[in-house]
Write a protein that holds these residues in place. Structure first.
Motif, PDB file in Angstrom:
ATOM      1  N   LEU A   1       9.642   8.577 -12.323  1.00 31.57           N
ATOM      2  CA  LEU A   1       8.039   8.615 -12.182  1.00 31.57           C
ATOM      3  C   LEU A   1       8.072   9.876 -11.497  1.00 31.57           C
ATOM      4  CD1 LEU A   1       5.382   7.362 -12.676  1.00 31.57           C
ATOM      5  CD2 LEU A   1       5.598   6.304 -10.394  1.00 31.57           C
ATOM      6  N   ASP A   2       7.192  10.813 -11.917  1.00 27.25           N
ATOM      7  CA  ASP A   2       6.789  12.024 -10.963  1.00 27.25           C
ATOM      8  C   ASP A   2       6.304  11.722  -9.838  1.00 27.25           C
ATOM      9  OD1 ASP A   2       4.943  14.414 -10.701  1.00 27.25           O
ATOM     10  OD2 ASP A   2       6.496  15.152 -11.565  1.00 27.25           O
ATOM     11  N   PRO A   3       6.855  12.566  -8.744  1.00 24.71           N
ATOM     12  CA  PRO A   3       6.219  12.059  -7.469  1.00 24.71           C
ATOM     13  C   PRO A   3       4.666  12.193  -7.174  1.00 24.71           C
ATOM     14  CG  PRO A   3       8.084  13.299  -7.101  1.00 24.71           C
ATOM     15  CD  PRO A   3       7.908  13.316  -8.591  1.00 24.71           C
ATOM     16  N   ASP A   4       4.102  13.353  -8.056  1.00 26.39           N
ATOM     17  CA  ASP A   4       2.767  13.526  -8.010  1.00 26.39           C
ATOM     18  C   ASP A   4       1.781  12.439  -8.643  1.00 26.39           C
ATOM     19  OD1 ASP A   4       3.066  16.087  -6.932  1.00 26.39           O
ATOM     20  OD2 ASP A   4       3.123  17.067  -8.694  1.00 26.39           O
ATOM     21  N   VAL A   5       2.535  11.915  -9.603  1.00 25.89           N
ATOM     22  CA  VAL A   5       1.927  10.700 -10.217  1.00 25.89           C
ATOM     23  C   VAL A   5       1.869   9.479  -9.125  1.00 25.89           C
ATOM     24  CG1 VAL A   5       1.942   9.102 -12.209  1.00 25.89           C
ATOM     25  CG2 VAL A   5       2.427  11.436 -12.516  1.00 25.89           C
ATOM     26  N   ALA A   6       3.100   9.298  -8.672  1.00 21.18           N
ATOM     27  CA  ALA A   6       3.069   8.176  -7.777  1.00 21.18           C
ATOM     28  C   ALA A   6       2.233   8.384  -6.444  1.00 21.18           C
ATOM     29  CB  ALA A   6       4.687   8.081  -7.242  1.00 21.18           C
ATOM     30  N   GLN A   7       1.928   9.664  -5.940  1.00 19.46           N
ATOM     31  CA  GLN A   7       0.953   9.868  -4.940  1.00 19.46           C
ATOM     32  C   GLN A   7      -0.243   9.565  -5.174  1.00 19.46           C
ATOM     33  OE1 GLN A   7       1.898  10.790  -1.416  1.00 19.46           O
ATOM     34  NE2 GLN A   7      -0.009  10.142  -1.630  1.00 19.46           N
ATOM     35  N   ALA A   8      -0.685   9.854  -6.846  1.00 14.82           N
ATOM     36  CA  ALA A   8      -1.980   9.500  -7.190  1.00 14.82           C
ATOM     37  C   ALA A   8      -2.246   7.959  -7.173  1.00 14.82           C
ATOM     38  CB  ALA A   8      -2.319  10.201  -8.404  1.00 14.82           C
ATOM     39  N   ASN A   9      -1.065   7.450  -7.887  1.00 10.92           N
ATOM     40  CA  ASN A   9      -1.522   5.904  -7.770  1.00 10.92           C
ATOM     41  C   ASN A   9      -1.553   5.139  -6.423  1.00 10.92           C
ATOM     42  OD1 ASN A   9      -1.034   5.951 -10.572  1.00 10.92           O
ATOM     43  ND2 ASN A   9       1.217   5.644 -10.365  1.00 10.92           N
ATOM     44  N   PHE A  10      -0.550   5.756  -5.485  1.00  6.82           N
ATOM     45  CA  PHE A  10      -0.896   5.039  -4.066  1.00  6.82           C
ATOM     46  C   PHE A  10      -2.227   5.705  -3.525  1.00  6.82           C
ATOM     47  CE2 PHE A  10       0.505   4.868   0.284  1.00  6.82           C
ATOM     48  CZ  PHE A  10       0.678   3.364   0.162  1.00  6.82           C
ATOM     49  N   ASP A  11      -3.005   6.705  -3.704  1.00 14.15           N
ATOM     50  CA  ASP A  11      -4.230   7.142  -3.417  1.00 14.15           C
ATOM     51  C   ASP A  11      -5.040   6.208  -3.879  1.00 14.15           C
ATOM     52  OD1 ASP A  11      -2.875   8.976  -1.843  1.00 14.15           O
ATOM     53  OD2 ASP A  11      -3.365  10.740  -3.170  1.00 14.15           O
ATOM     54  N   LYS A  12      -4.787   6.029  -5.092  1.00 15.03           N
ATOM     55  CA  LYS A  12      -5.938   4.941  -5.637  1.00 15.03           C
ATOM     56  C   LYS A  12      -5.894   3.466  -5.007  1.00 15.03           C
ATOM     57  CE  LYS A  12      -6.647   2.670 -10.226  1.00 15.03           C
ATOM     58  NZ  LYS A  12      -6.292   2.591 -11.538  1.00 15.03           N
ATOM     59  N   PHE A  13      -4.709   3.051  -4.733  1.00 14.49           N
ATOM     60  CA  PHE A  13      -4.571   1.778  -3.906  1.00 14.49           C
ATOM     61  C   PHE A  13      -5.133   1.842  -2.640  1.00 14.49           C
ATOM     62  CE2 PHE A  13      -1.811  -0.985  -1.252  1.00 14.49           C
ATOM     63  CZ  PHE A  13      -2.295  -2.134  -1.653  1.00 14.49           C
ATOM     64  N   ILE A  14      -5.156   2.929  -1.869  1.00 11.33           N
ATOM     65  CA  ILE A  14      -5.627   3.182  -0.461  1.00 11.33           C
ATOM     66  C   ILE A  14      -7.046   2.826  -0.746  1.00 11.33           C
ATOM     67  CG2 ILE A  14      -5.787   4.477   1.315  1.00 11.33           C
ATOM     68  CD1 ILE A  14      -3.148   5.645   0.961  1.00 11.33           C
ATOM     69  N   LYS A  15      -7.895   3.799  -1.671  1.00 12.91           N
ATOM     70  CA  LYS A  15      -9.079   3.751  -1.706  1.00 12.91           C
ATOM     71  C   LYS A  15      -9.810   2.181  -2.262  1.00 12.91           C
ATOM     72  CE  LYS A  15      -9.625   8.468  -3.514  1.00 12.91           C
ATOM     73  NZ  LYS A  15     -10.048   9.353  -4.643  1.00 12.91           N
ATOM     74  N   PHE A  16      -8.776   1.365  -3.096  1.00 11.80           N
ATOM     75  CA  PHE A  16      -9.209   0.102  -3.154  1.00 11.80           C
ATOM     76  C   PHE A  16      -9.335  -0.678  -2.138  1.00 11.80           C
ATOM     77  CE2 PHE A  16      -7.265  -4.167  -3.808  1.00 11.80           C
ATOM     78  CZ  PHE A  16      -8.008  -4.736  -4.527  1.00 11.80           C
ATOM     79  N   LEU A  17      -8.164  -0.506  -1.020  1.00 10.24           N
ATOM     80  CA  LEU A  17      -8.279  -1.049   0.294  1.00 10.24           C
ATOM     81  C   LEU A  17      -9.536  -0.859   1.095  1.00 10.24           C
ATOM     82  CD1 LEU A  17      -4.601  -0.997   1.280  1.00 10.24           C
ATOM     83  CD2 LEU A  17      -5.809  -2.969   0.384  1.00 10.24           C
ATOM     84  N   GLU A  18      -9.835   0.776   1.047  1.00  8.54           N
ATOM     85  CA  GLU A  18     -11.042   0.788   1.791  1.00  8.54           C
ATOM     86  C   GLU A  18     -12.358   0.411   1.314  1.00  8.54           C
ATOM     87  OE1 GLU A  18     -10.817   5.129   1.735  1.00  8.54           O
ATOM     88  OE2 GLU A  18      -9.138   5.308   3.284  1.00  8.54           O
ATOM     89  N   SER A  19     -12.457   0.196  -0.083  1.00  8.13           N
ATOM     90  CA  SER A  19     -13.687  -0.445  -0.740  1.00  8.13           C
ATOM     91  C   SER A  19     -13.782  -1.859  -0.179  1.00  8.13           C
ATOM     92  CB  SER A  19     -13.539  -0.248  -2.169  1.00  8.13           C
ATOM     93  OG  SER A  19     -12.489  -1.013  -2.909  1.00  8.13           O
ATOM     94  N   THR A  20     -12.681  -2.420  -0.363  1.00  9.28           N
ATOM     95  CA  THR A  20     -12.782  -4.065   0.041  1.00  9.28           C
ATOM     96  C   THR A  20     -12.873  -4.247   1.517  1.00  9.28           C
ATOM     97  OG1 THR A  20     -10.304  -4.179   0.038  1.00  9.28           O
ATOM     98  CG2 THR A  20     -11.592  -4.534  -1.887  1.00  9.28           C
ATOM     99  N   GLY A  21     -12.549  -3.296   2.406  1.00 14.45           N
ATOM    100  CA  GLY A  21     -12.536  -3.608   3.797  1.00 14.45           C
ATOM    101  C   GLY A  21     -11.339  -4.243   4.334  1.00 14.45           C
ATOM    102  N   GLY A  22     -10.329  -4.568   3.509  1.00 14.43           N
ATOM    103  CA  GLY A  22      -9.157  -5.498   4.043  1.00 14.43           C
ATOM    104  C   GLY A  22      -9.096  -6.968   3.496  1.00 14.43           C
ATOM    105  N   PHE A  23      -8.024  -7.681   3.883  1.00 12.26           N
ATOM    106  CA  PHE A  23      -7.815  -8.743   3.486  1.00 12.26           C
ATOM    107  C   PHE A  23      -7.207  -9.761   4.670  1.00 12.26           C
ATOM    108  CE2 PHE A  23      -7.733  -6.282  -0.420  1.00 12.26           C
ATOM    109  CZ  PHE A  23      -8.659  -6.894  -1.106  1.00 12.26           C
ATOM    110  N   ASP A  24      -7.459 -11.008   4.387  1.00 12.97           N
ATOM    111  CA  ASP A  24      -6.646 -12.119   5.265  1.00 12.97           C
ATOM    112  C   ASP A  24      -5.615 -12.448   4.940  1.00 12.97           C
ATOM    113  OD1 ASP A  24      -9.221 -11.897   6.897  1.00 12.97           O
ATOM    114  OD2 ASP A  24     -10.447 -13.377   5.948  1.00 12.97           O
ATOM    115  N   ILE A  25      -5.375 -12.535   3.667  1.00 13.42           N
ATOM    116  CA  ILE A  25      -4.165 -13.148   3.094  1.00 13.42           C
ATOM    117  C   ILE A  25      -3.686 -12.070   2.215  1.00 13.42           C
ATOM    118  CG2 ILE A  25      -2.939 -15.153   2.158  1.00 13.42           C
ATOM    119  CD1 ILE A  25      -4.548 -17.064   3.991  1.00 13.42           C
ATOM    120  N   ILE A  26      -2.634 -11.706   1.981  1.00 20.05           N
ATOM    121  CA  ILE A  26      -1.889 -10.869   0.950  1.00 20.05           C
ATOM    122  C   ILE A  26      -0.658 -11.755   0.405  1.00 20.05           C
ATOM    123  CG2 ILE A  26      -0.639  -8.758   0.196  1.00 20.05           C
ATOM    124  CD1 ILE A  26      -2.998  -8.539   3.178  1.00 20.05           C
ATOM    125  N   ILE A  27      -0.648 -11.856  -0.873  1.00 23.66           N
ATOM    126  CA  ILE A  27       0.430 -12.517  -1.549  1.00 23.66           C
ATOM    127  C   ILE A  27       1.339 -11.816  -2.181  1.00 23.66           C
ATOM    128  CG2 ILE A  27       0.887 -14.445  -3.212  1.00 23.66           C
ATOM    129  CD1 ILE A  27      -1.966 -15.679  -2.595  1.00 23.66           C
TER     130      ILE A  27
END
Length: 653
Positions: A78-104
C-alpha cells in the motif's frame, strides 16, 4: 501421470481420476510441525478426494494442507500516501462521533475470544472423517514425472505459487537443477601485515593472552604504515580490561590517539573499554576520569548505553563511596539512561551501608517512573535497607481484589497515563500505521466466529450505547460471510457499530488509536484478549503503554464450558453448533449466550507510594511520613504477584 512437487511450499499436481486426464491444483503449505511428511501428504490426498463432486469432476476449491489458509486478498503493498489518507478518514470519523466508551477488537475476539475450545482444524474444508496417516514403513508416493498430454495448464498466480518457488521467466524451480551464477565479486583484502596482526590479536583474545595482544598491537603501530582498524583497538582495550592490566591498556589508547596516521576517532566500544580500564584502577581519582570519558562521549555525539555506567557503579560500590555513586547515578538520569535493576542494586546497597534514606527515596521515585515490576533479588536488597537497624520495616504480602495491603491497610490506586503521555502514544501510532506494509503470502487469514463477535457487541451495548467494533474489510465482504452470520453483520452496519479497516493496514493500530483518542474525553475500554507483546506494540513507549494496557483492556471468555465426549454423543446444548441447530429444526443461529467480561483490576500493578492508614507521622523520615512503598514482582509461575510493603513501622507512624 504422476506428481510434481516444487519444494515444501508450492503447487501439487495430481491425476484427477475423472477419466478425462484433468488435473487438480492444490495449494500446499508447510503443514503442521508435529506431523511427518507422509502424514501431511496423506492429509492432502484425503482432502482432495473429498472435494470430488457427484458427477465425478473435481471441485476447483483449493485445499490447504496444515493450518495456513489461502493468501489474503488485496494488493501486495500500500502506498504511504494512500495509507495516510485512509487514516485521516478514520480520525475524522472519530471526531464526528466524539469518541466511544467501549472499543472491540473484532478479529481477536472472533478468533480466540469466545470459542477457545473449538478446534482450529476447521481451516481444512468439510472434513467428514479424520484422514489416516500413512504407515511409517511405507514411503510416500513417488515425486516427479510429467502430467498426461492434453491436460489443462495450471495458471501461475501469487496466491497459489509463492514467489520464492518461481524462477526468472515464470518457470518453476526444481531441486537439483543447476542455477546460472554470475562472476563472484572479489572481496577487497587488507594488507598482509594488517591481516596477520588482526589474526594474531584474535587468537590472543581467544586464549586470554592480553600481554601478547598488546605486544602485537604496539609492534604493528610502530612498524607498519597502514593504520590499525578501530576494531583492533577496541579488542585490545577490552582484553586488557578483562585481564586487569590497565596501564598497558592506557598505553594502547595513547599510541593510537597520538599516531598521526590513525585518523578514525574512538567509537562506543573503545570508550566502553576505556571506562572499564579506569574502573579497574579502584581509586576515586579514576572514577572521576571514567565520568570524564562519559562527558567526552556526549561531546562526540556518541550515544551512551547502560554498559557505559555499569562498571562505574560497581566500582563506586567497591569503594563504598556514596558521593561518587550519586554523582554517577544523577549523570545517568540527566543523560536519559534508564538504569536496570542490576545496576540500581549497586546504588541501593551503598545507600544501605551509609543509612542514606534521602538518596534512596530519590532513587525509588525515579524507579517508580519507568519500572513496572521488581525482581525478587532486588526485594532482598531493599529488605536489607528497610530493616529494624534503620528504624524501618518491610514484609512480602499479597493484596486483595480491592488493592488493600494487609500490612498497612493502604489502598493501591488505579494509575493512568498523563495527557502528555497519551498524546505521545497517539503520535507514535499515527507514525506506525502509515508505514508501508508488505503482505506475507504465508500469513494465515482465518474466518472469525461472527457469533462470538456479536455476543461481545451485545454485551457491551448493555453497558453503553457508544460502542465501536473495529474489523478488517475482508471480514465484511458478503462473499466471505457465512449465510447464518449475514443478519449479524447487517445489524452492525445498520446501527453504525462497525468500522472496516482497509487492506494492507493493521487493524490493531485503529482500535488502539480509537481507545487512546476517546480516553481524552472519557475512560474508554478495549475488549480484546490480545496480550500486546509482539513487535508492533514494543515500538511504542513501554512505560506508558504497559500502564495504559493494564487499566483499559477487558478480557473476554466464553461462558459455555468445553464440550465433553459424553455431551457430544448426547447432543447437549454445550456441543450444539449453528449447523446442529438448523438440523434440529431451528431457524438460524444458536440462542444468545452472554460472554464473561474480565474488567481491569481496581489497582495498577506498579511501584506505588501509598498512604498508610496510621495515626501519627514519623518526623525523622520527613516527607515519607505516613507513607509506605509498595513494589510488585513480575508474575510468578502460578500467575500470582508478590508485593513488598516497606516503610516506617506502624507503631512509629
Amino acid at each position: 501421470g504422476g506428481y510434481l512437487v516444487t519444494g515444501l511450499v508450492g503447487v501439487f499436481l495430481m491425476p484427477a481420476e475423472t477419466g478425462d486426464g484433468g488435473l487438480l491444483a492444490l495449494t500446499a503449505t508447510t503443514g503442521r510441525k508435529d506431523e511427518p511428511p507422509h502424514a501431511r501428504w496423506a492429509l492432502l490426498m484425503s482432502a482432495a478426494k473429498r472435494q470430488k463432486t457427484e458427477d465425478g469432476a473435481v471441485s476447483p476449491e483449493r485445499v490447504s494442507m496444515g493450518d495456513t489458509p489461502p493468501a489474503p486478498e488485496g494488493p501486495p503493498s500500500l502506498d504511504p500516501d494512500v495509507a495516510q489518507a485512509n487514516f485521516d478518514k478514520f480520525i475524522k470519523f472519530l471526531e464526528s462521533t466524539g469518541g466511544f466508551d467501549i472499543i472491540i477488537d473484532g478479529a481477536n475476539v472472533g478468533y480466540y475470544g469466545l470459542s477457545a475450545w473449538e478446534s482450529t482444524a476447521d481451516v481444512i474444508p468439510d472434513t467428514t472423517a479424520a484422514p489416516s496417516p500413512r504407515p511409517e514403513n511405507k514411503k510416500p508416493p513417488p515425486f516427479g514425472g510429467n502430467p498426461p498430454a492434453g491436460t489443462p495448464q495450471v495458471p501461475e498466480s501469487n496466491a497459489s505459487i509463492p514467489s520464492g518457488n518461481k524462477r526468472q521467466g515464470g518457470a518453476e524451480s526444481t531441486k537439483g537443477q543447476s542455477q546460472p551464477q554470475g562472476p563472484k565479486k572479489q572481496k577487497q583484502r587488507d594488507s598482509s601485515a594488517l591481516h596477520e596482526a588482526r589474526n594474531k590479536i584474535t587468537k590472543c583474545i581467544k586464549e586470554s593472552n592480553a600481554e601478547l595482544a598488546v605486544e602485537v598491537f604496539m609492534q604493528y603501530v610502530q612498524e607498519q604504515p597502514q593504520p590499525p582498524t578501530i576494531d583492533m583497538v577496541a579488542n585490545v582495550l577490552h582484553v586488557c580490561a578483562m585481564a586487569g592490566i590497565a596501564s598497558q591498556g592506557f598505553q594502547v589508547a595513547d599510541a593510537y590517539l597520538q599516531d598521526p596516521k590513525c585518523k578514525v576517532p574512538f567509537n562506543e566500544r573503545c570508550y566502553a573499554a576505556l571506562i572499564k580500564l579506569h574502573c579497574s584502577m579502584n581509586s576515586l581519582e579514576h572514577i572521576d576520569k571514567a565520568i570524564g570519558v562519559l562527558d567526552t562521549m556526549i561531546k562526540a555525539a556518541i550515544p551512551l548505553k547502560n554498559r557505559s555506567y555499569q562498571p562505574i557503579l560497581a566500582a563506586c560500590e567497591s569503594l563504598n563511596s556514596v558521593e561518587k555513586m550519586m554523582k554517577t547515578y544523577l549523570h545517568a538520569v540527566e543523560s536519559g539512561i534508564q538504569l536496570r535493576e542490576a545496576e540500581l542494586a549497586h546504588v541501593i546497597r551503598v545507600c544501605n551501608a551509609h543509612k542514606d534514606a534521602t538518596n534512596l527515596y530519590r532513587l525509588m521515585k525515579n524507579m517508580k517512573a519507568y519500572l513496572t515490576a521488581v525482581e525478587l533479588d532486588t526485594f532482598a536488597v531493599l529488605e536489607s535497607f528497610f530493616g529494624p537497624h534503620n528504624g524501618l520495616c518491610s514484609s512480602r504480602i499479597t493484596v486483595d481484589e480491592r488493592g488493600r495491603c494487609p500490612s498497612c491497610n493502604s489502598i493501591l490506586k488505579l494509575e493512568d497515563i498523563s495527557d502528555e503521555d497519551r498524546d505521545t502514544m497517539l503520535k507514535d501510532i499515527a507514525a506506525l500505521v502509515t508505514q508501508p506494509r508488505q503482505r506475507n503470502p504465508k500469513t494465515a487469514v482465518l474466518a472469525p466466529k461472527y457469533e462470538s463477535i456479536d455476543a461481545a457487541v451485545r454485551e457491551a451495548q448493555k453497558r453503553t450505547q457508544k460502542v465501536l467494533l473495529v474489523l478488517h474489510e475482508r471480514h465484511l465482504k458478503p462473499a466471505r460471510i457465512p449465510e447464518e452470520a449475514k443478519p449479524l453483520v447487517d445489524r452492525w452496519k445498520r446501527e453504525g457499530l462497525v468500522y472496516a479497516t482497509p487492506y494492507m493496514m493493521n487493524d490493531d493500530y485503529f482500535w488502539m488509536y480509537a481507545a487512546l483518542w476517546s480516553t481524552n474525553r472519557q475512560k474508554a475500554l478495549v475488549i480484546t484478549n490480545d496480550l500486546m507483546r509482539d513487535h508492533r506494540f514494543r515500538m511504542l513507549s513501554q512505560k506508558h503503554f504497559v500502564k495504559w494496557r493494564e487499566g483499559h483492556a477487558i478480557r473476554v471468555r466464553s461462558s459455555v464450558p468445553a464440550p465433553q465426549p459424553e455431551d457430544t454423543a448426547q447432543g447437549s446444548a454445550t456441543a450444539t453448533t449453528v449447523a446442529d441447530n438448523k438440523a434440529e429444526g431451528g431457524s438460524g443461529p444458536m440462542p444468545f449466550i452472554p460472554p464473561l467480561f474480565e474488567f481491569p483490576a481496581a489497582y495498577t500493578t506498579s511501584i506505588q507510594w501509598a498512604v498508610a492508614e496510621v495515626p501519627v507521622p514519623l518526623a525523622s523520615h520527613g516527607e515519607v511520613a505516613g507513607k509506605r512503598w509498595h513494589l510488585p514482582s513480575p508474575p510468578q509461575e502460578d500467575g500470582s504477584t508478590i508485593w513488598l510493603c516497606a516503610g516506617p513501622p506502624a507503631d512509629k507512624m
